[in-house]
Write an enzyme that holds these catalytic residues in place. Structure first.
Site, PDB file in Angstrom:
ATOM      1  N   CYS A  16       0.801  -1.222   0.000  1.00 15.72           N
ATOM      2  CA  CYS A  16       0.000   0.000   0.000  1.00 15.72           C
ATOM      3  C   CYS A  16       0.844   1.288   0.000  1.00 15.72           C
ATOM      4  O   CYS A  16       1.364   1.649  -1.036  1.00 15.72           O
ATOM      5  CB  CYS A  16      -0.981  -0.060   1.164  1.00 15.72           C
ATOM      6  SG  CYS A  16      -2.364   1.073   0.966  1.00 15.72           S
ATOM      7  N   ARG A  20     -12.473   6.452  -0.370  1.00 15.55           N
ATOM      8  CA  ARG A  20     -11.478   5.440  -0.025  1.00 15.55           C
ATOM      9  C   ARG A  20     -11.962   4.080  -0.525  1.00 15.55           C
ATOM     10  O   ARG A  20     -13.156   3.784  -0.503  1.00 15.55           O
ATOM     11  CB  ARG A  20     -11.247   5.382   1.494  1.00 15.55           C
ATOM     12  CG  ARG A  20     -10.542   6.621   2.031  1.00 15.55           C
ATOM     13  CD  ARG A  20     -10.066   6.403   3.450  1.00 15.55           C
ATOM     14  NE  ARG A  20      -8.902   5.547   3.547  1.00 15.55           N
ATOM     15  CZ  ARG A  20      -7.659   5.917   3.248  1.00 15.55           C
ATOM     16  NH1 ARG A  20      -7.414   7.145   2.832  1.00 15.55           N
ATOM     17  NH2 ARG A  20      -6.662   5.070   3.368  1.00 15.55           N
ATOM     18  N   HIS A  72      -3.467  -5.580   2.519  1.00 10.87           N
ATOM     19  CA  HIS A  72      -3.082  -5.728   3.926  1.00 10.87           C
ATOM     20  C   HIS A  72      -3.715  -7.021   4.409  1.00 10.87           C
ATOM     21  O   HIS A  72      -4.295  -7.771   3.638  1.00 10.87           O
ATOM     22  CB  HIS A  72      -3.669  -4.581   4.754  1.00 10.87           C
ATOM     23  CG  HIS A  72      -3.158  -3.228   4.414  1.00 10.87           C
ATOM     24  ND1 HIS A  72      -1.977  -2.720   4.909  1.00 10.87           N
ATOM     25  CD2 HIS A  72      -3.688  -2.236   3.660  1.00 10.87           C
ATOM     26  CE1 HIS A  72      -1.822  -1.485   4.472  1.00 10.87           C
ATOM     27  NE2 HIS A  72      -2.833  -1.164   3.711  1.00 10.87           N
TER      28      HIS A  72
END
Ligand code: GLN
Length: 247
Positions: free
Chosen positions: A97, A131, A197
């Site tokens: 990320c 997001r 993640h």
């Protein structure tokens, strides 16, 4: 580099760049090495500290919020040329990320500040209007079985790939790089950039073993890795893959 069987992983900026359990990737790698009686060491490196590059078998860097990325960006640029030259030479790296974004050409933050990247990966990142958050399943072209990779994404940036980078995978669930072109992550030489993640590697032990294999090959160790029991890890993996089928 000697052909002694060992695994030294350089962990860049764990203090600043460690979102959603990214450190678990380092634990997964070192534990999988130890289970096979391969001695392993984590070389932690924060801002301004020296790096013994000759001892490094693999590099890991996790994600971070915009403020944390801004804090390490200048130092990351300083080590950038040496890092990029070693990556071009086949040193494996996993960048998650925020690290993935800064390994590219630039990352423009939600506030519109442009953070120059190291420029190893031929990717760039623009801010999105929302997001991208949620589970991700991708189908990768890496030589691993199964071909699926699972994880969790939470990013504002939208990453686009230039001609020099191949996507790490095609999205079956989630947004991936930019929510538009169906790609997730980037692959160049033995460098993997990804938005996943989770932590990623505990749920994708097949990817952990590919990274271990690549790292050991740098030491001239080419025997195949002893198989490990991974029923629980793959059950977690398959639970998330099933979500992509039901979505
Ligand atoms: N700050 C970056 C973004 O929001 C990276 C976030 C992350 O590492 N999860 O896009």
């Amino acid at each position: 580099m000697s052909d002694e069987k060992r695994f030294n992983i350089l962990h860049l900026y764990p203090e600043h760049m460690n979102l959603y359990g990214d450190r678990g990737n380092v634990l997964a790698l070192t534990q999988r090495a130890r289970w096979r009686h391969i001695p392993s060491e984590v070389m932690v490196r924060e801002i301004g500290e020296p790096i013994d590059w000759e001892a490094v078998d693999m590099v890991f860097m996790g994600g971070g919020e915009d403020t944390h990325q801004a804090r390490i960006a200048e130092d990351f640029l300083k080590i950038g040329p040496e890092l990029a030259s070693r990556l071009r030479d086949g040193l494996p790296m996993l960048a998650i990320c925020g690290a993935y974004q800064l390994l590219g050409q630039y990352y423009k933050t939600a506030e519109g500040r442009e953070l120059p990247g190291v420029g190893f990966l031929d990717v760039w990142t623009e801010p999105g209007t929302t997001r991208a958050i949620g589970d991700v399943v991708t189908q990768t072209s890496l030589p691993i079985v199964p071909e699926s990779l699972v994880g969790f994404e939470n990013h504002g940036g939208r990453t686009f790939l230039g001609e020099g980078a191949r996507p790490l995978g095609q999205v079956a669930l989630g947004q991936g790089n930019n929510g538009q072109d169906g790609t997730e992550g980037a692959l160049q030489d033995r460098v993997i950039g990804t938005y996943l993640h989770g932590s990623l590697l505990p749920k994708n032990p097949h990817l952990a073993d590919l990274l271990l294999k690549w790292s050991l090959e740098r030491r001239g160790v080419t025997d195949s890795l002893e198989p490990l029991e991974e029923e629980e890890e793959m059950a977690a993996h398959q639970t998330i893959v099933a979500r992509s089928r039901n979505s």
